[in-house]
Write an enzyme that holds these catalytic residues in place. Structure first.
Site, PDB file in Angstrom:
ATOM      1  N   LEU A 157      18.476 -20.977 -17.563  1.00  0.00           N
ATOM      2  CA  LEU A 157      19.598 -21.403 -18.396  1.00  0.00           C
ATOM      3  C   LEU A 157      19.849 -22.900 -18.270  1.00  0.00           C
ATOM      4  O   LEU A 157      19.834 -23.466 -17.175  1.00  0.00           O
ATOM      5  CB  LEU A 157      20.882 -20.669 -17.992  1.00  0.00           C
ATOM      6  N   CYS A 274      21.937 -27.191 -10.045  1.00  0.00           N
ATOM      7  CA  CYS A 274      20.572 -26.657 -10.005  1.00  0.00           C
ATOM      8  C   CYS A 274      19.548 -27.667  -9.505  1.00  0.00           C
ATOM      9  O   CYS A 274      18.991 -27.503  -8.422  1.00  0.00           O
ATOM     10  CB  CYS A 274      20.169 -26.141 -11.390  1.00  0.00           C
ATOM     11  N   ARG A 344      29.743 -30.240 -10.241  1.00  0.00           N
ATOM     12  CA  ARG A 344      28.979 -30.197  -9.002  1.00  0.00           C
ATOM     13  C   ARG A 344      27.973 -31.334  -8.971  1.00  0.00           C
ATOM     14  O   ARG A 344      27.206 -31.517  -9.898  1.00  0.00           O
ATOM     15  CB  ARG A 344      28.272 -28.844  -8.856  1.00  0.00           C
TER      16      ARG A 344
END
Length: 449
Positions: A157, A274, A344
């Site tokens: 994703l 990620c 993040r």
């Protein structure tokens, strides 16, 4: 209806960003889905159609799936009983003080799921994990529930495109027990083909492989993308030293179809939940396997990426007459990328905090991420609009390339600042238009006119 299009009962364990999108998408595909979330408030919020994060198109998908009656949420693992496939979608953050991934949530979710798992059912890992994790978890499943099995089906994703990437992925990857040396009565490929019947019917490429390869696909892909981003940012450093222009350089080499233009946008670098943690976990796991030399280049990829943030602060100081003390700086963008509220490891917030530590008066704005900024970066002054952020500013920094910032009119926007200086941290603005409106334009790796 053919066998491969028969709706299944599915469970999704962990309903954060990945799990919530996956659960709603599987219901959209026609399956009966229960999302299991240990955070009771989050489960209740999702069940009421309230979205705990920003993702384009997801709110509509969630409500549509709930209204269909095919999607429900629960905080009780017992409600997962009887599902044909159970998708494990919990987080694998970076361990505090280490590069390695923290598998606490994956292990806890699997242990809880085993308590309600039945023979013939399939556990499907979607979380990004170090290679070797699936084989270890498969042994636990087989030992505790004979007749059950485990497969690994990594997710790919992109935040901002998560619904599209789930319902119309560019590939499906199955890590199945039959190719991993495991003896099981469950035909994992057949179950997953039934889950993804509409996607498979669309001709989506499918790779059926062993556990280890399936686990490595996600981390290898993210490592390649991170390397490509850091490569062009390394070229930006050379462009600044030579007077070359990195945007024109990227355009020129991007015409080579072996290279391509995507991910060759020089600027502030990557962040988020990620790429940074995945390349570090990849390095850590390679070290555990005695193959650390194979991935030493990723350490420099990481270093180049972090240097971009330092360089942006230095550039801001330069344009502010070599001193940030008392200067008012407008920061446009707080999320790590546009079309997301995820902060993040946000390069934008890292730069904003460094500017403030060096004496600047910083005002931050973002279309979606301000609630998260106010919650986690309370030391920063947040305002709702670009105009509020830029009022009386000595410099404006574009650090997240939201469409509304790219489309600002430099003439009218210039009326609110003290000095027309713009630093384009993403090489996203129309340089000619801004300079024509009287702005001094600077960007990482761009020729200084």
């Amino acid at each position: 209806m053919s066998e491969n299009t028969t709706p299944l009962k599915l469970s999704v364990i962990g309903c954060g960003y990945l799990g919530a999108v996956h659960a709603a998408s599987m219901a959209e595909l026609g399956h009966e889905v229960v999302g299991i979330e240990v955070d009771v408030a989050k489960a209740e919020s999702l069940a009421a159609g309230r979205v705990p994060f920003f993702e384009p198109g997801f709110e509509e998908l969630l409500r549509r799936s709930l209204d269909s009656g095919r999607l429900s949420f629960s905080s009780d693992m017992a409600d997962a009983r009887g599902a044909a496939a159970h998708f494990v979608c919990v987080g694998t953050p970076q361990r505090r003080g280490e590069y390695a991934a923290d598998l606490t949530y994956v292990e806890a979710a699997t242990a809880s799921l085993i308590e309600v798992l039945g023979p013939g059912e399939l556990v499907v890992g979607k979380s990004t994990v170090p290679v070797g994790t699936a084989a270890r978890l498969a042994e636990q499943v087989a030992a505790r529930v004979p007749g059950a099995a485990l497969a690994w089906n990594p997710e790919f994703l992109r935040e901002g495109y998560a619904v599209q990437d789930t319902l119309h992925p560019d590939r499906l990857v199955y890590g199945v027990p039959s190719l991993s040396g495991a003896d099981t009565a469950v035909d994992a490929e057949k179950v997953l083909d039934t889950v993804y019947a509409r996607i498979v019917a669309d001709g989506t490429p499918k790779v059926v492989t062993d556990y280890a390869t399936a686990e490595m696909v996600k981390t290898a892909a993210n490592s390649f993308l991170a390397t490509k981003i850091s490569f062009i940012n390394a070229m930006a450093e050379l462009c600044e030293a030579t007077g070359a222009d990195v945007k024109q350089l990227a355009d020129a080499i991007g015409h080579d179809d072996r290279i391509g233009r995507k991910f060759l946008n020089a600027g502030l670098g990557f962040g988020g939940g990620c790429l940074p943690k995945d390349i570090r976990a990849f390095m850590a796991r390679a070290g555990e396997l005695g193959a650390d030399q194979a991935l030493t280049f990723l350490r420099e990829v990481d270093n180049i990426n972090m240097r971009r943030r330092i360089r942006m602060v230095e550039l801001a100081r330069q344009v502010c007459d070599d001193s940030l003390l008392g200067k008012r700086i407008a920061v446009l963008g707080a999320a790590f990328k546009p079309d997301s509220d995820d902060i993040r490891d946000s390069p934008a917030l890292n730069v904003a905090a460094q500017l403030q530590l060096q004496g600047a008066n910083v005002r931050v704005t973002d279309p979606q991420a301000l609630p998260n900024v106010r919650r986690h970066w309370s030391q920063l002054d947040c305002v709702d609009t670009p105009e509020e952020a830029a009022e009386g500013a000595d410099a404006v920094l574009l650090l997240t390339e939201w469409k509304q910032y790219r489309e600002l009119d430099p003439g009218s926007f210039g009326k609110v600042v003290k000095t027309r200086r713009v630093l384009d941290g993403r090489n996203a603005l129309d340089r000619e238009a801004w300079e024509s409106a009287g702005w001094t334009y600077r960007a990482l790796g761009r020729r200084n006119v």
